[in-house]
Scaffold this motif. Structure first.
Motif, mmCIF file in Angstrom:
data_model
loop_
_atom_site.group_PDB
_atom_site.id
_atom_site.type_symbol
_atom_site.label_atom_id
_atom_site.label_comp_id
_atom_site.label_asym_id
_atom_site.label_seq_id
_atom_site.Cartn_x
_atom_site.Cartn_y
_atom_site.Cartn_z
ATOM 1 N N GLN A 14 12.325 2.182 4.514
ATOM 2 C CA GLN A 14 11.063 2.493 5.187
ATOM 3 C C GLN A 14 11.656 4.231 6.076
ATOM 4 O O GLN A 14 12.551 3.577 6.295
ATOM 5 C CB GLN A 14 10.013 1.512 6.167
ATOM 6 N N THR A 15 10.659 5.486 6.162
ATOM 7 C CA THR A 15 11.364 6.146 7.212
ATOM 8 C C THR A 15 10.031 6.820 7.671
ATOM 9 O O THR A 15 9.350 6.670 7.935
ATOM 10 C CB THR A 15 11.706 7.651 5.998
ATOM 11 N N GLY A 21 8.242 1.736 -11.480
ATOM 12 C CA GLY A 21 6.498 2.241 -11.460
ATOM 13 C C GLY A 21 6.106 2.839 -10.082
ATOM 14 O O GLY A 21 6.968 1.690 -8.605
ATOM 15 N N VAL A 22 4.836 2.572 -10.129
ATOM 16 C CA VAL A 22 4.257 2.326 -8.305
ATOM 17 C C VAL A 22 2.510 0.817 -8.541
ATOM 18 O O VAL A 22 2.380 1.284 -7.508
ATOM 19 C CB VAL A 22 3.457 3.233 -8.428
ATOM 20 N N ASN A 23 2.526 0.563 -10.134
ATOM 21 C CA ASN A 23 1.874 -0.159 -9.838
ATOM 22 C C ASN A 23 2.147 -1.758 -9.533
ATOM 23 O O ASN A 23 1.256 -2.912 -10.397
ATOM 24 C CB ASN A 23 0.654 -0.011 -10.952
ATOM 25 N N SER A 24 3.415 -2.272 -9.923
ATOM 26 C CA SER A 24 3.781 -3.727 -9.154
ATOM 27 C C SER A 24 2.941 -4.291 -7.719
ATOM 28 O O SER A 24 2.854 -5.699 -7.715
ATOM 29 C CB SER A 24 5.229 -3.458 -8.582
ATOM 30 N N ILE A 25 2.084 -3.536 -6.735
ATOM 31 C CA ILE A 25 2.114 -3.820 -5.449
ATOM 32 C C ILE A 25 2.865 -4.628 -5.067
ATOM 33 O O ILE A 25 3.022 -4.439 -3.630
ATOM 34 C CB ILE A 25 0.471 -4.689 -5.770
ATOM 35 N N MET A 75 0.137 -1.440 0.531
ATOM 36 C CA MET A 75 -0.102 -0.148 0.080
ATOM 37 C C MET A 75 1.409 1.353 0.369
ATOM 38 O O MET A 75 0.188 2.099 -0.239
ATOM 39 C CB MET A 75 -0.665 0.000 1.195
ATOM 40 N N GLU A 76 1.857 1.222 -0.032
ATOM 41 C CA GLU A 76 2.766 2.704 -0.506
ATOM 42 C C GLU A 76 3.926 3.120 -0.834
ATOM 43 O O GLU A 76 4.453 3.284 -1.674
ATOM 44 C CB GLU A 76 4.571 1.774 1.468
ATOM 45 N N TRP A 77 2.728 1.951 -2.260
ATOM 46 C CA TRP A 77 4.198 2.502 -3.953
ATOM 47 C C TRP A 77 3.536 3.400 -3.783
ATOM 48 O O TRP A 77 4.703 3.817 -4.688
ATOM 49 C CB TRP A 77 3.326 1.304 -4.679
ATOM 50 N N ARG A 78 2.988 3.685 -3.511
ATOM 51 C CA ARG A 78 2.942 5.842 -4.141
ATOM 52 C C ARG A 78 3.082 6.357 -3.440
ATOM 53 O O ARG A 78 2.747 7.717 -3.649
ATOM 54 C CB ARG A 78 0.902 5.873 -4.478
ATOM 55 N N GLY A 79 3.408 6.199 -1.761
ATOM 56 C CA GLY A 79 3.758 6.985 -0.739
ATOM 57 C C GLY A 79 3.308 6.866 0.342
ATOM 58 O O GLY A 79 3.133 5.860 0.552
ATOM 59 N N MET A 123 6.789 13.723 2.072
ATOM 60 C CA MET A 123 5.048 12.936 2.241
ATOM 61 C C MET A 123 4.932 12.751 3.807
ATOM 62 O O MET A 123 6.050 12.607 4.181
ATOM 63 C CB MET A 123 4.835 11.934 1.095
ATOM 64 N N ARG A 124 3.812 12.788 4.232
ATOM 65 C CA ARG A 124 3.125 12.461 5.035
ATOM 66 C C ARG A 124 1.979 11.746 5.068
ATOM 67 O O ARG A 124 1.053 11.892 4.676
ATOM 68 C CB ARG A 124 3.312 13.655 5.978
ATOM 69 N N ALA A 125 2.130 10.787 5.476
ATOM 70 C CA ALA A 125 1.132 9.673 6.019
ATOM 71 C C ALA A 125 -0.196 9.856 6.935
ATOM 72 O O ALA A 125 -1.086 10.123 5.960
ATOM 73 C CB ALA A 125 1.240 8.135 6.694
ATOM 74 N N ALA A 126 0.047 11.010 7.498
ATOM 75 C CA ALA A 126 -0.719 11.504 8.683
ATOM 76 C C ALA A 126 -2.007 12.877 7.299
ATOM 77 O O ALA A 126 -3.136 12.379 7.754
ATOM 78 C CB ALA A 126 -0.622 12.659 9.296
#
Lengths: 429, 384
Positions: free
Chosen positions: A413-414, A402-406, A165-169, B361-364
């Motif tokens: 991670q930050t 890209g961002v559609n790989s799922i 769920m984090e591919w797009r940000g 970018m922020r999740a919140a």
């Protein structure tokens, strides 16, 4: 600072509870130690007062024939993301990584993913069939299986869609949700090779189809080479029978490869000379790339790590000073050789301390013990496995795919730790 | 046109129940345990019991005594709302009639279920629903002897249905054939019979291996699809809610929001046949005949414009002639060649980025993390 009022469900201490100042109330056991002034002068009531548990008798031995965690740990549970799937019968929930330590996941906290609900199977009526390119098609009862020589092995199991769920940000505020489709338990079972040899493999066999007994009759094709290498047919996890939601009474263990292949409620193994192109390896669990093409048979789970505390659900509540930064690392390629941690968003790195057993295709626990000065942190972890693969940044993955790989998002991670200890899932420059 | 002119119409519509002498639900000795099994046909869309929520269909808690179309948080068809406004209240008689033929009773209902053909199934389902749904008159209606009529049966094997009658006998009674010759190292397990292998070995490969004899047309498939598939997948395969979209999406795979359907994404037609046969309809797997599955597969080819003739018939003979357009666009796993993996050198440790790192970018901001305060927020992405 208080953005929304309201109760805190049962996260304790949750990020919101912390924001609304309710964390102190939730943390009754530690609150006293933090009380300044008068209370300290009179002594800590946790010490000076005689507590009920110090005076009155507790429950007897059989109060809980199958034990359960302390009621004070009631918030440590799997959670789902309701908007993610159409129906809870074909859905997923997440391991509360932020509350766990070490490398073993307790059975009741291992994330769940089902495609047609949890099958309830009477082991007396369960059968495992081997058919296809074998000399003797066989049927085993559970009792038969327990008469083969068995082995115990510790492996992580990660859903290929973990972090999908984090591919797009940055989207979900908690490592339970961003990284909680992983668990690690000790499996007891029979090497798959022993069972296949019992049926007698024909030379033309190159692929194996594993099939579950649930209402999805879940199937995956597995190269025979992998099946003969390190796969297990397991009936125990962490010493006890598999949990129903983990495939009771029998599941396939496919070390280091995507969790979907670890067929639960395993009832059939077919040997063939080509992959079977089942739904879960064509329409699903294939990785769509930027140009509209898709990768298939992306079996191996890549090198990956995440800091589990501090994290959005595990804020820093003690202020500056000694702070334990801890997390998990794993790789489908083997052991983790090193984990680096950055406090400044990936500009500078220091090598963390790996603690506990380091086993191939198992979770590894790392720590970085720092003296926090109370300033903002941009925490990252970066794992390196024994094959030399380095965990990539999210941007590097997006540039390549890209961002559609799922699936197969193993990017770094930050977490932003603010001066007040609140932690948030962020993306950085 | 009003479907239910006040009380008069309701009395007339449900006269059939009265002719039988008793309300349907009590016409035969109802068995709630058997009803639980019938409910398998319903549960993909309807939830009941503690915490049940609306799914594709409304939740069924308190359904006995509820006015039709009256749940505030469920979007009913116009027809169902009107039926309720005109006085339709669910009880044994009305619900029994509705379950026997939903669209005959409420023309325009959203419920894409053909109906329960056996009166016994209706009665058993009603008995079970009365027990599970709680609500005002549930307790009063419960028949005390129903519980003890039959002790809870051992869990049934999901595969019992399509097999021969005699396989439903308890498996303890089954005596396996004696092996002629020992096998393997341990001689554990026994030889599977041909019938046993045939019962479970239903997988189909892209080269057609495994296809059973049979055939079905697009138009036959449309009938089955409309009754058994459309409630989740949409009448035209467009998908309801988060259920899978089955048709269309052509040319979207390199878009920002690709639509992955049988026509736009799936590489092989064999997967459609295999999957529908093993796992669909959701919650009632293995209930379609082999011919039914050919028909549904043919209809999905039609919905995706691979075939355009409604009289088209798909069979084991012509199956492998039909290819799905996206087959050439799948490739082998080449992750190891990506720039970040190809270079397995020692990673940078100091001053790896030019200046101080900033948050971009922020999740919140999205605030889609589940907790007590944002139940309605939807994020993006999927797990499958």
């Amino acid at each position: 600072m208080t953005r929304k009022s309201g109760h805190t469900a049962n996260w304790a201490p949750s990020r919101r509870a912390f924001l609304t100042g309710a964390a102190g109330a939730a943390l009754t056991t530690s609150a006293a130690t933090a009380l300044p002034g008068a209370a300290r002068a009179a002594g800590d009531p946790a010490i000076t007062e005689i507590k009920d548990w110090n005076r009155y008798l507790g429950e007897g031995v059989d109060a809980a024939p199958y034990g359960a965690p302390s009621p004070f740990e009631a918030h440590v549970v799997r959670r789902d993301v309701p908007w993610l799937t159409a129906d809870p019968v074909s859905s997923v929930n997440f391991t509360p990584l932020h509350e766990l330590d070490g490398i073993i996941t307790p059975n009741g906290l291992c994330f769940e993913r089902h495609h047609a609900g949890v099958a309830t199977i009477d082991p007396a009526e369960h059968r495992l069939m081997i058919n296809g390119l074998v000399d003797t098609p066989l049927v085993f009862t559970m009792q038969d299986l327990q008469r083969f020589p068995r082995e115990n092995r510790l492996y992580f199991l990660e859903c290929a869609a973990n972090t999908g769920m984090e591919w797009r940000g940055a989207q979900l505020n908690g490592c339970q949700f961003t990284h909680g489709m992983v668990h690690c338990v000790v499996y007891t079972g029979v090497p798959l090779k022993l069972l296949l040899d019992e049926a007698g493999l024909k030379a033309s066999g190159t692929w194996l189809l594993a099939e579950g007994a649930d209402a999805a009759a879940m199937t995956r094709s597995i190269p025979l080479e992998k099946a003969l290498d390190d796969c297990l047919v397991a009936f125990k996890m962490n010493g006890e029978a598999l949990r129903p939601e983990q495939g009771y009474p029998l599941r396939l263990v496919v070390p280091g490869w995507e969790g979907n292949m670890w067929v639960k409620w395993l009832r059939r193994l077919e040997i063939g000379d080509a992959p079977y192109a089942q739904r879960e390896e064509t329409s699903k669990y294939t990785d769509l790339l930027d140009d509209g093409t898709a990768r298939r048979h992306t079996f191996v789970m890549d090198v990956k790590s995440v800091i589990t505390s501090p994290s959005p659900q595990a804020p820093v509540t003690h202020g500056k000073g000694p702070l334990v930064i801890t997390g998990l690392a794993w790789s489908g390629n083997g052991r983790i050789s090193r984990v680096d941690v950055s406090l400044d968003g990936g500009r500078n790195w220091q090598t963390a301390r790996l603690d506990g057993p380091s086993l191939s295709k198992a979770l590894h626990r790392f720590y970085l013990d720092i003296d926090w000065d109370g300033s903002e942190l941009l925490l990252q972890s970066r794992a390196i496995d024994e094959a030399g693969y380095v965990q990539p940044s999210k941007d590097a993955l997006r540039a390549a795919r890209g961002v559609n790989s799922i699936y197969h998002n193993n990017g770094i991670q930050t977490w932003q730790v603010r001066a007040d200890g609140v932690v948030e899932n962020v993306e950085v420059s | 046109m009003l479907k239910f002119p006040k009380d008069l119409a309701i009395a007339a519509t449900f006269a059939a129940a009265a002719i039988l002498g008793q309300p349907i639900g009590q016409a035969v000795a109802a068995d709630p345990e058997a009803g639980a099994k019938v409910y398998n046909k319903c549960k993909a869309c309807h939830a009941v019991g503690e915490g049940a929520k609306n799914r594709v269909g409304p939740h069924l808690n308190g359904v006995f005594g509820r006015t039709a179309g009256s749940l505030e948080d469920y979007k009913y068809s116009k027809a169902m709302r009107e039926a309720g406004e005109e006085g339709l209240v669910w009880d044994d008689a009305t619900l029994g009639e509705y379950l026997a033929g939903p669209r005959a009773i409420i023309k325009g209902t959203k419920m894409a279920f053909a109906g329960l053909k056996k009166e016994e199934d209706v009665a058993n389902l009603l008995a079970w629903l009365r027990r599970e749904s709680g609500g005002a008159d549930a307790a009063a209606d419960e028949e005390p002897q129903a519980e003890e009529a039959e002790p809870a049966a051992a869990p049934e094997q999901p595969d019992a249905k399509p097999q021969a009658e005699d396989s439903q006998a308890a498996s303890e009674a089954y005596t396996p054939p004696a092996d002629a010759a020992p096998h393997g190292t341990y001689n554990l397990g026994r030889r599977a019979t041909e019938e046993e292998v045939a019962a479970w070995n239903i997988d189909i490969r892209p080269d057609g291996k495994g296809l059973p004899p049979g055939r079905g047309t697009v138009s036959a498939g449309e009938t089955i699809y409309t009754e058994q598939c459309a409630s989740c997948h949409g009448v035209f395969g467009e998908g309801a809610g988060r259920w899978p979209v089955l048709a269309g999406g052509f040319g979207t795979l390199d878009d920002q929001r690709p639509v992955k359907t049988v026509g736009s994404y799936w590489p092989y037609l064999s997967t459609v046949y295999d999957y529908v046969r093993r796992a669909m309809p959701f919650g009632d797997a293995r209930s379609l005949s082999d011919d039914d599955v050919y028909a549904v597969t043919a209809f999905l080819l039609y919905l995706n414009d691979v075939v355009t003739d409604e009289d088209f018939e798909l069979s084991h003979e012509n199956f492998t002639q039909y290819r799905l357009p996206n087959e050439p666009n799948f490739k082998a796993d080449d992750r190891a060649s990506e720039a970040h993996y190809a270079d397995r050198s020692e990673p940078c440790m100091t001053e790896c980025k030019p200046g101080p790192v900033t948050v971009e970018m922020r999740a919140a901001v999205l605030d889609v993390t589940p907790d007590a305060e944002n139940g309605e927020q939807m994020g993006s992405g999927a797990v499958d």
